[in-house]
Scaffold this active site. Structure first.
Site, short mmCIF file in Angstrom:
data_model
loop_
_atom_site.label_atom_id
_atom_site.label_comp_id
_atom_site.label_asym_id
_atom_site.label_seq_id
_atom_site.Cartn_x
_atom_site.Cartn_y
_atom_site.Cartn_z
N GLU A 51 0.82 -1.34 0.04
CA GLU A 51 0.10 0.08 -0.04
C GLU A 51 1.09 1.11 0.00
O GLU A 51 2.20 1.15 0.37
CB GLU A 51 -0.83 -0.07 1.25
CG GLU A 51 -0.26 0.05 2.63
CD GLU A 51 -0.85 0.81 3.83
OE1 GLU A 51 -1.01 1.78 3.31
OE2 GLU A 51 -0.71 0.33 4.73
N LYS B 49 -4.07 -1.58 13.53
CA LYS B 49 -3.42 -0.29 14.42
C LYS B 49 -3.58 -0.08 15.79
O LYS B 49 -4.61 -0.49 16.50
CB LYS B 49 -3.91 0.73 13.38
CG LYS B 49 -3.89 0.76 12.00
CD LYS B 49 -4.06 2.06 11.25
CE LYS B 49 -5.39 2.74 11.41
NZ LYS B 49 -5.68 3.89 10.74
N1 PSU Z 1 -1.18 1.33 9.88
C1 PSU Z 1 -0.15 1.96 10.13
N2 PSU Z 1 0.16 3.26 9.43
C2 PSU Z 1 -0.96 3.46 8.36
C3 PSU Z 1 -2.08 2.76 8.14
C4 PSU Z 1 -1.96 1.53 9.03
O1 PSU Z 1 0.76 1.87 10.92
O2 PSU Z 1 -0.87 4.64 7.82
C5 PSU Z 1 -3.04 3.01 7.37
C6 PSU Z 1 -3.30 2.02 6.25
O3 PSU Z 1 -3.08 2.36 5.13
C7 PSU Z 1 -5.00 1.54 6.53
C8 PSU Z 1 -5.42 2.84 7.06
O4 PSU Z 1 -5.45 0.95 5.64
O5 PSU Z 1 -4.43 3.55 7.76
C9 PSU Z 1 -6.68 2.88 7.69
O6 PSU Z 1 -7.07 4.07 7.96
P1 PSU Z 1 -8.69 4.26 8.16
O7 PSU Z 1 -8.81 3.92 9.65
O8 PSU Z 1 -8.83 5.87 8.01
O9 PSU Z 1 -9.49 3.62 7.25
#
Ligand code: PSU
Ligand code: MN
Length: 287
Positions: free
Chosen positions: A18, A150
């Protein structure tokens, strides 16, 4: 609309990567280096990396080095619902796990690596924030290697949602889900696996049964066990500053990087690269 690099098309084992973490997960300039190292790690595992992003009106599967360098903090964060608008509006679109999975579905890519999966935010339903990562994973036949979800999320709630959604959560040589920075302490996984070959066999079998995505949790090699209080501080700061929605993760990550004296930054880098390597090995074992 989708441009797939020749190397990715060639038919060998492929691992998608990603670009949200490249653009928004690290301090300026450092994300691109993590992206490059992740690609090298996939190759070290014996597979072909396909870093995904939206550029110049196209969804690119397999960005070149120069293209990857364009994914800085000004890039738009692109989940599954944002892909079409980003293409038409010629945005630089950094795909999240969910956005990348939607592209994997279109391109037939079965393996992907990231840092942490998105999920249910702490305090749900205030804010009523649940990442589309989970829903998209459930409906896409792709295996995602991560260090769990996360760290700033409600990890047990996210694990429940994964169960409800029918997503196998495999622990790579662990019985509990890694907590991103910390190697252990999460909810129990649905099955423990001991090798890339075993992981690939479970995925293949799940897909033969018509199942969708799988999550693999790989504990980080070095465990940081004192980050949780800093995460709570960071979330309180974010809320006090009125930061919400897509901006929360970048805010919290940069807070942690500062408050830990760079230790979370180093850990984050290493875990992303390690996950890419394992995904490469699993893709090769599946081929
Ligand atoms: N985990 C990390 N750093 C990030 C992300 C996840 O350590 O930047 C990103 C990934 O791309 C994940 C996104 O898909 O955060 C999810 O964001 P949201 O909660 O806004 O859907
Ligand atoms: Mn969200």
């Amino acid at each position: 609309m989708i441009r797939i690099a020749d190397e990715v098309r060639a038919g060998g084992p492929v691992v998608a990567l990603e670009t949200t973490l490249v653009a928004h997960g690290f301090p300026p300039g450092e994300g691109v280096e993590v992206g490059r190292r992740s690609e090298a790690a996939v190759r070290a595992g014996g597979a072909v990396p396909a870093t995904v992003g939206v550029l110049d009106g196209e969804i690119v599967v397999g960005l070149t080095e120069d293209e990857l360098a364009r994914f800085d903090a000004s890039a738009r964060k692109v989940g599954p619902r944002d892909l079409a608008a980003a293409v038409v509006q010629r945005a630089v679109g950094a795909t999240t796990v969910g956005g990348t999975l939607a592209v994997c579905r279109a391109a037939g890519i079965r393996f992907m690596a990231t840092g942490g999966l998105g999920g249910v935010h702490r305090g749900w339903p205030t804010p009523p924030d649940v990442s589309s990562d989970v829903q998209t994973l459930a409906s896409t036949q792709t295996l995602v290697v991560s260090s769990g979800v996360k760290s700033l999320l409600d990890v047990p709630a996210t694990a429940e949602l994964l169960e409800t959604s029918g997503v196998p959560v495999l622990g790579y040589r662990t019985d509990d889900l890694p907590l991103f920075y910390a190697a252990h302490g999460g909810p129990p996984v649905s099955a423990r696996v001991e090798s890339a070959a075993e992981t690939a066999a479970v995925a293949r079998t799940h897909w033969e049964l018509g199942g969708g995505g799988l999550l693999v949790g790989r504990p980080p090699d070095e465990s940081l066990d004192d980050v949780e209080p800093l995460i709570e501080e960071a979330l309180a700061e974010a809320s006090a500053a009125g930061v919400h929605g897509q901006a929360v993760t970048p805010f919290v990550l940069s807070y942690l990087h500062r408050a830990s004296g760079g230790r979370t930054l180093e850990a984050n880098r290493e875990l992303v690269v390690g996950n890419a390597r394992l995904a490469g090995e699993i893709a090769v074992a599946a081929a």
